[in-house]
Design a protein around this motif. Sequence first.
Motif, PDB file in Angstrom:
ATOM      1  N   LYS A  38       0.827  -1.205   0.000  1.00 12.31           N
ATOM      2  CA  LYS A  38       0.000   0.000   0.000  1.00 12.31           C
ATOM      3  C   LYS A  38       0.864   1.259   0.000  1.00 12.31           C
ATOM      4  CE  LYS A  38      -4.197  -1.886   1.644  1.00 12.31           C
ATOM      5  NZ  LYS A  38      -5.496  -1.469   1.300  1.00 12.31           N
ATOM      6  N   ILE A  41       2.023   1.764  -3.564  1.00 12.00           N
ATOM      7  CA  ILE A  41       0.926   2.253  -4.400  1.00 12.00           C
ATOM      8  C   ILE A  41       0.696   3.741  -4.154  1.00 12.00           C
ATOM      9  CG2 ILE A  41      -1.574   2.134  -4.749  1.00 12.00           C
ATOM     10  CD1 ILE A  41      -1.348  -0.903  -4.243  1.00 12.00           C
ATOM     11  N   LYS A  83      -7.994   6.093  -8.982  1.00  9.46           N
ATOM     12  CA  LYS A  83      -7.209   4.888  -9.276  1.00  9.46           C
ATOM     13  C   LYS A  83      -6.474   4.405  -8.028  1.00  9.46           C
ATOM     14  CE  LYS A  83      -6.592   5.965 -14.140  1.00  9.46           C
ATOM     15  NZ  LYS A  83      -5.685   6.471 -15.173  1.00  9.46           N
ATOM     16  N   LEU A  84      -5.986   5.354  -7.224  1.00  4.33           N
ATOM     17  CA  LEU A  84      -5.314   4.975  -5.974  1.00  4.33           C
ATOM     18  C   LEU A  84      -6.276   4.246  -5.044  1.00  4.33           C
ATOM     19  CD1 LEU A  84      -3.134   8.038  -4.965  1.00  4.33           C
ATOM     20  CD2 LEU A  84      -2.362   5.779  -5.603  1.00  4.33           C
ATOM     21  N   GLU A  86      -8.956   2.629  -5.812  1.00  2.00           N
ATOM     22  CA  GLU A  86      -9.312   1.333  -6.395  1.00  2.00           C
ATOM     23  C   GLU A  86      -8.196   0.320  -6.209  1.00  2.00           C
ATOM     24  OE1 GLU A  86     -10.007  -0.316 -10.844  1.00  2.00           O
ATOM     25  OE2 GLU A  86     -11.058   1.538 -10.305  1.00  2.00           O
ATOM     26  N   SER A  87      -6.960   0.712  -6.519  1.00  2.00           N
ATOM     27  CA  SER A  87      -5.863  -0.246  -6.435  1.00  2.00           C
ATOM     28  C   SER A  87      -5.500  -0.559  -4.980  1.00  2.00           C
ATOM     29  CB  SER A  87      -4.641   0.246  -7.207  1.00  2.00           C
ATOM     30  OG  SER A  87      -4.225   1.512  -6.759  1.00  2.00           O
ATOM     31  N   ALA A  88      -5.606   0.412  -4.082  1.00  2.00           N
ATOM     32  CA  ALA A  88      -5.314   0.132  -2.672  1.00  2.00           C
ATOM     33  C   ALA A  88      -6.405  -0.751  -2.068  1.00  2.00           C
ATOM     34  CB  ALA A  88      -5.210   1.439  -1.892  1.00  2.00           C
ATOM     35  N   GLN A  90      -8.000  -3.101  -3.625  1.00  2.00           N
ATOM     36  CA  GLN A  90      -7.891  -4.451  -4.164  1.00  2.00           C
ATOM     37  C   GLN A  90      -6.852  -5.275  -3.421  1.00  2.00           C
ATOM     38  OE1 GLN A  90      -7.115  -3.955  -8.314  1.00  2.00           O
ATOM     39  NE2 GLN A  90      -9.238  -3.519  -8.810  1.00  2.00           N
ATOM     40  N   GLU A  91      -5.906  -4.640  -2.778  1.00  2.00           N
ATOM     41  CA  GLU A  91      -4.837  -5.358  -2.090  1.00  2.00           C
ATOM     42  C   GLU A  91      -5.304  -5.878  -0.755  1.00  2.00           C
ATOM     43  OE1 GLU A  91      -2.025  -6.196  -3.512  1.00  2.00           O
ATOM     44  OE2 GLU A  91      -2.619  -5.083  -5.258  1.00  2.00           O
TER      45      GLU A  91
END
Length: 91
Positions: A38, A41, A83-84, A86-88, A90-91
């Motif tokens: 995280k 990211i 986008k941050l 969303e991607s954080a 998902q982890e």
Amino acid sequence: ADFMDRFARLCSRYFGFYRGFSIGISDVSPSAKLRKVKFDILSEGYEKAEDAIRKYEEGTLELRPGCDLLQSLEEILNGILGKLRESAGQE
């Protein structure tokens, strides 16, 4: 909301007392590996945001259709932050 709070307390007491169920801080704390992922990211996202802000201040930011310079910056930053998130998540 008050009902949900009371219901959650009732459930936790029931499971803790009658079923031997307990939860500790280590059960809900992220691992070191997850914190590192995280952090990476977020660092990458902050670099992109700072780059966009620098381009805005220099006046070299690419304009979005129908937007002035400030609106273009806002749109770009909202995209980066989305986008941050969303991607954080998902982890």
